[in-house]
Design a protein around this motif. Structure first.
Motif, PDB file in Angstrom:
ATOM      1  N   ASP A 254       0.525  -1.213   0.170  1.00  0.00           N
ATOM      2  CA  ASP A 254      -0.057   0.202  -0.278  1.00  0.00           C
ATOM      3  C   ASP A 254       1.061   1.327   0.176  1.00  0.00           C
ATOM      4  OD1 ASP A 254      -2.054   1.852   0.527  1.00  0.00           O
ATOM      5  OD2 ASP A 254      -2.536   0.948   2.886  1.00  0.00           O
TER       6      ASP A 254
ATOM      7  N   VAL B 179       4.071   0.050   7.304  1.00  0.00           N
ATOM      8  CA  VAL B 179       4.876  -0.767   7.871  1.00  0.00           C
ATOM      9  C   VAL B 179       4.323  -2.613   8.485  1.00  0.00           C
ATOM     10  CG1 VAL B 179       5.382  -0.990  10.964  1.00  0.00           C
ATOM     11  CG2 VAL B 179       4.254   0.855   9.959  1.00  0.00           C
TER      12      VAL B 179
ATOM     13  N   ARG C 111      -0.314   5.045   2.137  1.00  0.00           N
ATOM     14  CA  ARG C 111      -0.851   4.647   3.100  1.00  0.00           C
ATOM     15  C   ARG C 111       0.441   6.168   3.364  1.00  0.00           C
ATOM     16  NH1 ARG C 111      -1.187  -0.446   6.381  1.00  0.00           N
ATOM     17  NH2 ARG C 111      -2.710  -0.292   4.854  1.00  0.00           N
TER      18      ARG C 111
ATOM     19  N   PHE D 164       3.594  -6.239   9.710  1.00  0.00           N
ATOM     20  CA  PHE D 164       3.452  -7.201  10.420  1.00  0.00           C
ATOM     21  C   PHE D 164       4.584  -9.210  10.446  1.00  0.00           C
ATOM     22  CE2 PHE D 164       0.716 -10.518  13.004  1.00  0.00           C
ATOM     23  CZ  PHE D 164       1.549 -10.076  14.407  1.00  0.00           C
TER      24      PHE D 164
END
Lengths: 250, 250, 250, 250, 250, 250, 250, 250
Positions: free
Chosen positions: C42, C54, C45, C56
């Motif tokens: 993305d 970020v 963002r 994960f």
């Protein structure tokens, strides 16, 4: 600092008996701590609560455990650490050669300058052989805190005569720690037969719908007998610390 | 019956000092009870545990509560009934005119022949005004069992100075009952500041994720402070009975 | 696309200033993403939320983590990945030699073209030594997002003076992240003493009835103090991202 | 009391500028409270936290609510009480005729001497019509605390265009309170579209496996979007208090 | 000791037929046990309950298991141990060469002096292949306790004809143990088709919302069919012990 | 067997067209199964349900999996096994060399004599990269059962444009399987945008209060959008089997 | 229909002894039912299970209960309905004047043509007075199903002598139903003292962490004593139906 | 708006066929809604999803329900409202005299301009008489959405022949809604016998460990049969809406 002490201190400052820096230092002693970065060791705890800070070993690296132990021992405090791995014991042993290892109880002890001695005997009863590690943690903690211990193991309610046969000894204790897993019925039955307070410790022994000790915990919290209080699952240390504070307060 | 007593009894039978019927009667007294059909009243409890059977009023009809109260009072026992509705109080009042009603505490008391008196004061602290019924139940129970009570209400951790300002009085108690709902943090904070044992009582005060007291219960069971034991949610009676047994055992 | 912008675009199309393909491209930019097959990165963002996507790391293979990191870095974005294994770090290091590894925090950072810098300091407090990994994750995230951090470790409520002694520094933060396991009482106590918002992070530190952080989570959700909001268990990142968005929005 | 202030006070005592009684009084002001027996009203809260103590009406008698309100109003504080029954409102109205009743929000307000006014607008969004009482509680609290409020009701994810159509207004808020029951997805979707912090409030709206708001609570705690923190189920007040503290701290 | 026996004993003491020491010994036999320190072996259990104490192997060291087995075998009792690891079996085999190992069932058996033989056949049915270990534990226990066993495996409700095709054999059993994981529907369906009692055993087979057997347990407890009782998750032993006690009591 | 068929069969027996043995055999075909001892393979399932028995690999030994696969393949059935370990695949490969291994999906397929082909395309959408194994299990199952599959990965609600950009393709599917962990909001959002049925699959992706997929499960069950039904956590197979039965029934 | 019976029937059809319609009728009797629209009364149950269908009154309108009762009584069956409101009793009484009302047990009985009589006595024990409704439901069910009942009330473990004093009578029962709330310890203690099977019934008596009977249920499922099986919370009927099926099967 | 449509619209703007205001209006129609203040009625839903917005009556005032119904009916939409109280029906009846009330189903219907008619019959089966309200909600919803319904009530697994006797009719449905409380086994058994998809609806019928439908919900989620998907507890509407979307999509 209590109000009368505070008044005395202020009077000493007022009449010049105490310099300001000394007064600040005195006020400081309310909360003495040693900052190790990863830990803020609470050196005021023995004065405040009757026993030095106890190290909870789970989730700490061996180096962290050893470091806190060293900080406590340096001031002459008795060191007690629970949930200690063998690695943490060995790391501590290197810096504190007097460290003692209780394997089943997973406890580490370094005797301090003056060992406490409290009056009255406490009983540590457990329902089954599989509950021994938790009962041992309670017993080691009590002894380190200066309480004499009576033990009775594997006396669960499935064979009631094993409990009834030890009742005379049990009744002579000033407090009882009763450790049980599965349905956790032993504290209720014991509390119905004696007049002393019963600290119940649920264990994670069992399977299936025992849900890691939840069944025993709920059973103990709902005891139909009077005089039962409960600590966390597998928390032999907590039960013993509670009983020691009882002994100290009487 | 303890072993030495049993030996003595058998010797008395052997040498003819005690007839068989008397011996049977004596052995019977181990478990004297009165069978009311719906209830088997345990008249041996005072001898065994230091205080007569206490009536748990919830789920009993007013007639059942009154009947058990009458059975206890007939032998001169102090009657204490908890979770008592007004209807049950009135039914009891008819047969026992000396019955006293503690409305907030939902407790009924009929003073017995000789009131007990135990040494040492206990503190009953509560976090919020909404916790008062549970704290009152604890206080009435303590007083009925002969324990002097110190009270401090509405001293929750959101305004810490309210607790700190009462510390001197609190520290002079031999045991503390700490009542709190919501997150139940007060017992942890209190236990970190004193050396006496803390019996924590979670209450069902709160909403949403309080889950009827579960949040407070779990918080108290996981207290990071030493010297905390826990009783069932809203169980002011249980905490007080535990503290009274502590007082008796010292 | 907001209504005024859309009108402008349509006018540009109408009067021939913007060819249809360009208009389609412009509309497309609402949702730019790069499709890696296993991931749809993305890239919008940062524009939309003030910081790039970020990563994960949990449940992703090292190759997936490295691939997404590369896609982000290729556009000059700062890369932050949480819950990253050593293997994933090494895979990323191979393709992005500037990658930095925060071991305790389990975070990987690749500084981007222009580091953000937000005004105001945030505090990260934790109750015990065992809570450090979660507190570190929060601190690394804050710093990567451009927030200055004040730290205070091991200041749980069992030794209240450790907290009280740091209050002056704490009060100068614009927001606080308070990390605690077990009963999770620290955020309530802190929030009662300060006026800044407290983001509470429950940790899975504890055992038995801690139920993997559930006790702390419930405690924090039921805080009797005002100004407390909560994030998921062990979610140091989430707390920091929330605080950073606060800093950005003021 | 901070260290520099304490030093100044001690110097004033030392040089005789301040009599001991005055110094004791000054130290006393750290924790001013009014003891009503059933409540210990915390008059220091506005100084400490920026807004006076708020009354949590649930579980209090109408007389208790009115009593605490009177104690607060007597010092000129703005009175805010939540979860207030009509009976409690009427009891308060008798002693404080200026009391205002927000029926859907179940809130009672008595404007104080000087109303606060904070900079920045906050949004209160809710997913469905049934969530209105919780959203209203948040809005009344924000307004009473001096925050301007933007409202958007019934914009749940089942009809996404209702949210998208209001995005421009939403993005101009400095913080958002997003209220939702059932699966509680709205905060995640909102947080993915904006850069401001989102305080999520789960409601007990729903049935069956909603488990009184648990489903929405868990959903919000596990939000995949950044910048979301959560308060207790149905806790519109808590969300607003948190946002107000954010507004004050910037 | 029953009342008539006690009277006879006292008469024997009175008339000198029984010395006091013998009477004490006789009273002692109510609860004969052997104290191994870590265990109090209950040698009265066969007399009291029809089968010797069974060893629960989980949580015991191999040495503890072997020690208790030896204590039981020394008196000629049949030894049955459940949840036994291979290591515990080998430790026992060393001291009791006749020990037999049932691998899938995780059971160890040492045949005793006189094997019991009970009348009537019991059925052990299981829903899926993955339930076999639990079904085997039940079958080994039944056979060791002297009950003839009929087996039917993998006859879950997804293919109902597999059950219906075995109904004639099933109906000739005096009791049925029905083992199932996942939704645990098999006991309900079986109980609706037969007139004999069904002891349902939930297993931890399944995943996700099976929650380690909780779904099957709840399903069985809520069976709409009559004649179903339930034991703990994975507790094949418990179901078999219950059925054996049924067989003994008729 | 349906009533008209039964009547026809009885008439055939009556008029001698069908010998008794043949009639018994015909009645037998209602429930043909092959008894492997540890398993009762249900060969009637394809006739009854449109697809042969599928092997649930968890909790079965490699030999058991291979044995059941062989039994199915021997009759020309397509073999599909889920939750299959590499060891079980290799054991099966030895006896059925045509076995194919889908590693991420943990599925084993042995194509049967005639592959089914169903009309209509199904979509398999997943929220994050970590959900891929579950989405793959669904896709492999659909394809093996003869359904054409459209895939879209990593389109969670934190970046809504990724979903919106694929809506045209998504709307052309006859049914959708939507896989998501954490808060599980994606199925609600998708169902609000399309008119086709959405089968939601919660995954165990997440941590802390995700409770192994419980948060996503509850979120999906409480979806505020219409047209959503749910299967077990991580049950990609179950969702696909459901969609295939939809395809067959139209 | 069992295989031999089916063969016989087919032979009778083949040789003309049984007309086709009669054979269809015979096959029909496998599942005779009466369709009342809202209910499909199962008239085959007595033949299949030894006792007619029992009406579960909860959630049914008085008219529905009366209608099903009438349908059963019309065929001479004994009618037993549980969880019956007074209104449902009165509606039934109108159409079946012989209906009898057991108020505490909430049961309605209409004696059938021939009352069953089973051999052997069953015990119904309960721990407290508040458990009486559940114990009564069990007793009424047993008696209606033809089982003689021994009762012992209020013999919980807090006063163990009350149980021990009734052991001789208890041991003469062929099966025991043991009813208890709170911690539910009574079944474990009883099962440890007797050799007959114990069916444990948890009750919802208790409060707080009793969680509506969950504590007692878990306790009973985890009983350390052998020979215990459990039914649903408050399900006195289910325990009795199970015991009656035991009595029938021996 | 799909990409081709958007291109066409832009071309129309470019070549002057469509004025800018018209284009803005066209783009606006993506999300038409009517803002009632307390509700944002979604008038685009029928176009988007095949049926107008359905009103969820729980938690809405009678005036709110009537207001939304009026808004929908004003555009000719069929109105369906679920969980509607009698008061809400009467308020709606006043403004929409054609409103029809389904009492058991708690549903309100106002037929719209053109009633939909979908191809294929759906079955609604329920296990017990107490499940009727949920089954009725499903049936009313299906019929209002244009689906023909087959009903079978009270065919739970305790009397399996009641289900087997209706199998021929059941198999002719294109989809099945199976409603059950208690252990919720009926959907598994049905799905094992048919090839059409089964939408399972757990109900809150039951008591004790049924936990308000949780037992049935978990049972259905863990069904061992293929082709089962689940909706929320008591959610007859949701199941029907799902089945209707299936019917529409084929």
């Amino acid at each position: 600092m209590s109000s009368p002490n505070l008044r005395a201190l202020l009077q000493a400052v007022q009449n010049g008996q105490m310099p300001i820096e000394a007064a600040l230092g005195e006020l400081d002693k309310q909360g003495p701590e040693e900052n190790l970065g990863f830990a803020a060791v609470d050196h005021a705890r023995a004065a405040r609560q009757g026993f030095p800070e106890v190290i909870f070993g789970a989730g700490k690296t061996p180096e962290q455990t050893a470091g806190i132990a060293q900080s406590l021992a340096a001031r002459g405090s008795t060191v007690l650490a629970t949930r200690v791995s063998r690695a943490a014991f060995e790391a501590t042993k290197k810096v504190l050669p007097g460290a003692i290892w209780h394997e089943t109880a997973r406890c580490l002890v370094v005797p301090g300058a003056d060992s406490p001695r409290l009056e009255g005997r406490a009983g540590v009863l457990c329902a089954g052989t599989s509950d021994l590690p938790v009962a041992d943690e309670a017993a080691v903690t009590l002894q380190t805190m200066g309480v004499e211990v009576f033990r009775a193991n594997d006396i669960g309610v499935a064979g009631l005569h094993r409990l009834l046969g030890r009742l005379d000894d049990i009744k002579q204790c000033r407090a009882l720690i009763v450790v049980a897993g599965m349905e956790g019925a032993l504290p209720s039955v014991v509390a119905g037969l004696v007049s002393v307070p019963v600290v119940a410790v649920p264990t994670s022994v069992g399977y299936g719908a025992a849900f890691g000790g939840l069944a025993a915990l709920l059973g103990m919290l709902n005891s139909c007998a009077n005089g039962v209080a409960v600590v966390n699952i597998d928390n032999g240390f907590g039960a013993a610390a509670f009983v020691a504070s009882m002994m100290r307060s009487s």
